[in-house]
Scaffold this active site. Structure first.
Site, PDB file in Angstrom:
ATOM      1  N   ASP A  94       0.812  -1.223   0.000  1.00  0.00           N
ATOM      2  CA  ASP A  94       0.000   0.000   0.000  1.00  0.00           C
ATOM      3  C   ASP A  94       0.845   1.273   0.000  1.00  0.00           C
ATOM      4  OD1 ASP A  94      -2.358  -1.655   0.373  1.00  0.00           O
ATOM      5  OD2 ASP A  94      -1.755  -1.837   2.475  1.00  0.00           O
ATOM      6  N   GLU A 286     -11.109   0.107  -3.299  1.00  0.00           N
ATOM      7  CA  GLU A 286     -10.285   0.670  -2.236  1.00  0.00           C
ATOM      8  C   GLU A 286      -9.055   1.335  -2.835  1.00  0.00           C
ATOM      9  OE1 GLU A 286      -9.444  -2.655   0.270  1.00  0.00           O
ATOM     10  OE2 GLU A 286      -7.865  -3.470  -1.014  1.00  0.00           O
TER      11      GLU A 286
END
Length: 387
Positions: A94, A286
């Site tokens: 991420d 997301e």
């Protein structure tokens, strides 16, 4: 008659008509068969065969056209060796991205370790975007906020504000809503992007009707206004299945956009929804990230499907307005199989739209950071490029 002699041998023999008819019939039976009759059953059978043949012909002609529409041929850039993303940092999911004074900074989800004193927000740096070094042991967030527990900090990202300080956005696990996460925010003590950062006493966003919020990403528009986009974590309160939201009815998992004051901390008004799941996304969307291209077009990058599945990807959409509506691209920018990658996702793009970092599965149990170059084309498509 007298004087006339009858020759019986040469005289024609009288033939019985009935016998002749029988002989003709017998002769024809030995040669040709009489034509067969078309019964209703045979007619239906042959019509069925003809229909199936016609249907097969139509399918053969139309199927390739349909498949091409659903899965158009890949852009040639996917087959250029020089466009291959580089694996640059191991165990660094991420990643957020920042360029400051000629140095690139990447910020990652804390490493997958069993120790309780691990770094909350790790950082890696690069001078050329191709060779990266993690700052071992360095923690951007030495102390966590009062509202969160110590571990499980996800998807951090950083932006600079006008006073020279930096603002760190991250996902922290709420003490009172465990295991749900909220969006936390912290401000640097000095003017260095590597901190240390001091967290605010309260989370920036924590919509518990959606099960909290994760994956914040800051953005500054051309007019100087600050925003942060994030995922309302709806699948965390889903009905089960893949990433807890594969069983119907599916729960909404929107991408939200929140305007901020110039301090990068204080919300302005209520957040607005700019995207939600559709049938192509599986259980969720997301990892939002927004940039504005030179043409004034806004690009929203995001991931869909569960990060543990091969369907995880990097998608994008574009709009002439920051708040949408956003038009999705026909093809994910990256998906499993592209350049040999497995489950690529969680991408962040540089403000100028030329560089991108993301993670993909590596070494069986980890997610590693990759670096890539991209092109934003005039037709609003995005392709990978060489450095």
């Amino acid at each position: 008659m007298p004087g006339i002699e009858v020759n019986n041998a040469s005289s024609p023999e009288l033939v019985n008509p009935t016998s002749l008819s029988s002989q003709v019939t017998d002769t024809s039976n030995k040669g040709e068969q009489p034509p067969k009759r078309w019964t209703r059953r045979k007619i239906i059978l042959w019509l069925g065969i003809a229909f199936l043949g016609l249907a097969a012909l139509v399918l053969i002609i139309t199927l390739p056209v349909v498949l091409l529409r659903r899965h158009p041929p890949d852009h040639p850039s996917y087959h250029v060796k020089e466009n291959h993303p580089l694996r640059v940092v191991d165990n660094f999911p991420d990643p957020g991205l920042l360029e400051f004074n000629g140095t690139w900074f990447a910020f990652g989800t804390n490493a997958k370790k069993s120790t309780t004193n691990k770094v909350h927000v790790p950082v890696a740096t690069s001078d050329n975007f191709q060779n990266w070094s993690i700052l071992v042991g360095h923690d951007l967030l030495p102390e966590v906020g009062d509202w969160e527990i110590n571990p499980h900090h996800w998807a951090p990202d950083v932006i600079q504000r006008d006073d020279g300080k930096f603002v760190l956005y991250y996902s922290g696990e709420s003490k009172i809503h465990q295991p749900h996460h909220c969006v936390g925010v912290a401000v640097s003590e000095g003017t260095s992007p590597i901190g240390p950062y001091t967290p605010e006493k309260k989370p920036l966003a924590c919509p518990m009707e959606y099960g909290g919020a994760i994956d914040p990403s800051p953005f500054r528009d051309a007019d100087g206004k600050f925003y942060v986009s994030y995922k309302a974590d709806g699948n965390s309160v889903g009905h089960g299945g893949d990433c807890n939201n594969a069983k119907k009815p599916l729960v909404s998992v929107p991408i939200m956009l929140q305007e901020l004051e110039n301090d990068g901390v204080t919300p302005v008004g209520d957040p607005v929804q700019i995207l939600d799941i559709d049938e192509s996304d599986g259980p969720l969307v997301e990892a939002p990230n927004i940039i504005r291209a030179e043409q004034g077009i806004y690009y929203l990058f995001f991931s869909s499907h569960c990060f543990t599945s091969p369907g995880y990807n990097v998608k994008y959409a574009h709009s002439t307005s920051l708040k949408g509506p956003y038009k999705r691209a026909d093809r994910p920018l990256l998906r499993t199989g592209d350049f040999g990658l497995e489950s690529p996702g969680g991408a962040t793009v540089s403000h100028d739209g030329t560089r991108m970092v993301f993670h993909a599965n590596c070494d069986l149990i980890f997610r590693c950071m990759y670096a890539a170059a991209i092109n934003i084309n005039l037709n609003s498509t995005i392709t990978l490029a060489s450095f």
